[in-house]
Design an enzyme around this catalytic site. Sequence first.
Site, PDB file in Angstrom:
ATOM      1  N   LYS A 209     -17.328  -0.771   6.034  1.00 35.81           N
ATOM      2  CA  LYS A 209     -17.807  -1.724   5.029  1.00 35.81           C
ATOM      3  C   LYS A 209     -19.329  -1.681   4.879  1.00 35.81           C
ATOM      4  O   LYS A 209     -19.844  -1.759   3.763  1.00 35.81           O
ATOM      5  CB  LYS A 209     -17.354  -3.138   5.413  1.00 35.81           C
ATOM      6  CG  LYS A 209     -17.515  -4.136   4.279  1.00 35.81           C
ATOM      7  CD  LYS A 209     -16.903  -5.476   4.646  1.00 35.81           C
ATOM      8  CE  LYS A 209     -16.973  -6.429   3.460  1.00 35.81           C
ATOM      9  NZ  LYS A 209     -16.425  -7.753   3.794  1.00 35.81           N
TER      10      LYS A 209
ATOM     11  N   MET B 149      24.700   8.793   3.442  1.00 32.33           N
ATOM     12  CA  MET B 149      24.552  10.068   4.120  1.00 32.33           C
ATOM     13  C   MET B 149      24.777   9.923   5.627  1.00 32.33           C
ATOM     14  O   MET B 149      25.427  10.755   6.252  1.00 32.33           O
ATOM     15  CB  MET B 149      23.161  10.666   3.841  1.00 32.33           C
ATOM     16  CG  MET B 149      22.994  12.087   4.322  1.00 32.33           C
ATOM     17  SD  MET B 149      24.172  13.228   3.567  1.00 32.33           S
ATOM     18  CE  MET B 149      23.214  13.862   2.187  1.00 32.33           C
TER      19      MET B 149
ATOM     20  N   PHE C 206     -11.173  -7.482  13.783  1.00 33.88           N
ATOM     21  CA  PHE C 206     -10.098  -7.924  12.903  1.00 33.88           C
ATOM     22  C   PHE C 206      -9.774  -6.825  11.885  1.00 33.88           C
ATOM     23  O   PHE C 206     -10.662  -6.269  11.265  1.00 33.88           O
ATOM     24  CB  PHE C 206     -10.510  -9.208  12.175  1.00 33.88           C
ATOM     25  CG  PHE C 206      -9.483  -9.677  11.189  1.00 33.88           C
ATOM     26  CD1 PHE C 206      -8.225 -10.083  11.617  1.00 33.88           C
ATOM     27  CD2 PHE C 206      -9.749  -9.677   9.832  1.00 33.88           C
ATOM     28  CE1 PHE C 206      -7.260 -10.494  10.710  1.00 33.88           C
ATOM     29  CE2 PHE C 206      -8.790 -10.080   8.914  1.00 33.88           C
ATOM     30  CZ  PHE C 206      -7.546 -10.494   9.357  1.00 33.88           C
ATOM     31  N   GLN C 207      -8.520  -6.525  11.719  1.00 35.48           N
ATOM     32  CA  GLN C 207      -8.020  -5.489  10.812  1.00 35.48           C
ATOM     33  C   GLN C 207      -8.655  -4.128  11.081  1.00 35.48           C
ATOM     34  O   GLN C 207      -8.950  -3.380  10.160  1.00 35.48           O
ATOM     35  CB  GLN C 207      -8.198  -5.906   9.346  1.00 35.48           C
ATOM     36  CG  GLN C 207      -7.271  -7.049   8.965  1.00 35.48           C
ATOM     37  CD  GLN C 207      -7.123  -7.248   7.471  1.00 35.48           C
ATOM     38  OE1 GLN C 207      -8.039  -6.990   6.707  1.00 35.48           O
ATOM     39  NE2 GLN C 207      -5.953  -7.726   7.057  1.00 35.48           N
TER      40      GLN C 207
ATOM     41  N   GLU D 232       0.819  -1.217   0.000  1.00 31.96           N
ATOM     42  CA  GLU D 232       0.000   0.000   0.000  1.00 31.96           C
ATOM     43  C   GLU D 232       0.853   1.268   0.000  1.00 31.96           C
ATOM     44  O   GLU D 232       0.456   2.294  -0.554  1.00 31.96           O
ATOM     45  CB  GLU D 232      -0.949   0.017   1.197  1.00 31.96           C
ATOM     46  CG  GLU D 232      -2.069  -1.008   1.119  1.00 31.96           C
ATOM     47  CD  GLU D 232      -1.686  -2.361   1.690  1.00 31.96           C
ATOM     48  OE1 GLU D 232      -0.481  -2.565   1.976  1.00 31.96           O
ATOM     49  OE2 GLU D 232      -2.580  -3.207   1.853  1.00 31.96           O
TER      50      GLU D 232
END
Lengths: 591, 190
Positions: A183, A500, A133-134, A71
């Site tokens: 959802k 760096m 969940f999630q 993502e």
Amino acid sequence: MNPQNPATDINGPRIEVGSTPKEMTGAEMVIQSLLDEGVDLVFGYPGGAIMPVYDSILDAPQIRHILVRHEQGASHMADGYARASGKVGVCIATSGPGATNLVTGLATACMDSSPIVAITGQVPTGLIGTDAFQEADVYGLSFSITKHSYLIRRTIDIPRVFAEAFYIARTGRPGPVLIDIPKDVQKQKGPYLRPEKIYLPGYEVPGKPSDEDLDRAVAAILSSQRPVLYVGGGAIASDAGPIIDEFVNLTGIPITTTLMGLGAFPRYHEYSLGMLGMHGALYTNKAVNEADLLIAAGARFDDRVTGKKDTFARRAKIIHFDADPAEHSKNVTAHVTATGDLRLAFEALLERFRAMKSLPDFSGWRKTIESWKNIHPLPYIKKDSHGSENNISPRYIIEELGRLAGPDAYITTDVGQHQMWAAQYYPCAKPRHFITSGGLGTMGFGLPAAIGVKFKFPDQPVISISGDGSIQMNIQELTTAVTHKLGIVVAILDNQALGMVRQWQDLFHGRRFSAIDLSDNPDFVKLAEAYGAAGEDVTRPEQVTGALERALSRIDGPTILRFRIRTQEGVFPIVPAGQSNENAIGEDQCE
Amino acid sequence: MRMTTISMLTENRPGVLARVCHLFSRRGFNLLSVCAERTDRFEVYCITVVVRCDDDRTLEQICKQLRKLVDVEEVTILSNAPTIERQVALIKVGVEEGRRDALVEESSHFSAKVVDLSPKCAIFELVSDEFRIESFLKFLEPYRVIEVVRSGKIGLFRGERHSFANLKQSNPVAIPLPAGSLAAGERKTY
């Protein structure tokens, strides 16, 4: 409120609708809203809580969905697309980990004022707060890393929220907007009420700065002898580049840009001083230090630009043009502040200067700067910082790339030494063509950003300059590039170290090298081949040109070029963090 | 140490208070108290905060950053002009039968009201500015103070001066919505 549609509920409907609304599910509304905004490309990754949207997207062939491999990649692709085109980029992710993986991308876009809209699924409203969940509170997480965000609680609100989100993302000082949709809200049906007008009483889009402020600015310019124009990313976001170009050519005021402002003005124009700040050329910082007037435009006096604040441009009166009034007096107090759109501001300035019978003459001041430039140029190109021509100089790679890729090429970078070399030496001449994570400094930005750019501009060369550290933070997106046959070039400046960090440890930590060794890197050429991309190892200076030419001519897929450079190579000049820009270390003091 | 009272009008939308409070931690500003409730207009919410801030530049930044939030419509610094500022304190004091009448009598000098009485306790309510509340608490020190709860502040400018220019504006300006990159009339349909 509109008398026809009184706001009777805290969520609106503050909308005015024309014809009879069509009944559809929330997910279908999401897709219809995207179509209404003219979106034809989205980057995303599906998951449980966003599945209704992914089902509906199948019925909208006008929208091309790019399946990424992480993502974060989707968010940077949307960002790269947005920075190159000026249009809103869109990314989609599911709830929980999908949404949290967007966080770095949102923060990157927010710091660099890039317009993206991120759509995330959320657990059903009844499960919010239950550690389902999630489930992750991405709305709460978004507060400090977005321009604005929404958690949609009712299906009927979807079209209004999308209209507001796109408007907010692209107007004023652009920025990312997050839309979190549970959802069940995606599944419920309702009338599609696309608003014709939106009510945002707390949101103002800046117009032209006031005439008083513009007059004050003009007076300050006319009474100055040694002015410097200091231009940042705001000039690019507002498409003010061409106007600033005209303004500089008319007035002859020397111009320096920040990292984010690169491309706002042609790098090798005689009035250009290149980039200022921590890795600015000595003569550039000297010009700012000796200036009696600093005209800041769409720049925010970032610590990497100013060094120690109270020594920055200490002899100068400061004029500050910015679209965001909160930038005035945030880091440095300006003598004249002007809030407004930069393009409109410089059009107005240009008009005033064109009307003058005689223009101020700054040629003496430019000559003085030119003499400093001759004494303290950027380090010599062809040699590496050891003065040897047997090793590949990173500066030479960048210069050669600039020559071969041409003025239409888009450059993206990751973060670190390669980014600064690119900023110092790439001959960028056009706005929106140098794309880098300036504010947040996000390693792993370059490759996905390049993919986003390439989708928008398939016929232009797109090159991601990267390092052996950065490239491994999102290298999975090579698959996305291979799948879609994107002819992008990934130039890895491989010094087998976190260069760096190593340079700072070398200079400021008594050469105590801690956690910077990357000599266990994978074989990038084999890795490229495993992904289905082309790969080439470049170990000697005379191979650079040929390798770049071959990579740039490949149009049906990505190429990884691995340039081996010395681990000890350093970026110079460098101003130690927190010190005055006058204390720059100009010579190569690495081992 | 300088305290400043800042009042703002916001849209009455979910999450707005969280967003305002979050801004203070995000920007490293010092937030001392918060008080929030709807105004006479249902869709407009008023949030009043007290901040600790010793220099004008930081105060200016706080106001500008607040104003930059999309949901915040107006920001005003109440401490800059004569104001009426009020907060509520509820104070539960343990007091024996014999001393109670004297306490109630003396408390009336502070305009503190007794809102609850039980055999061993009294609850005082004081609606006032912070100075009177502080001195009332000082006065109560010899007694057995059991619990003290105080609200944040609210305030208005004295006299004719409006705290907010648009408080009474009932019709916010609508922004005509540009139809994305599509020309009007050729909107694609799903």
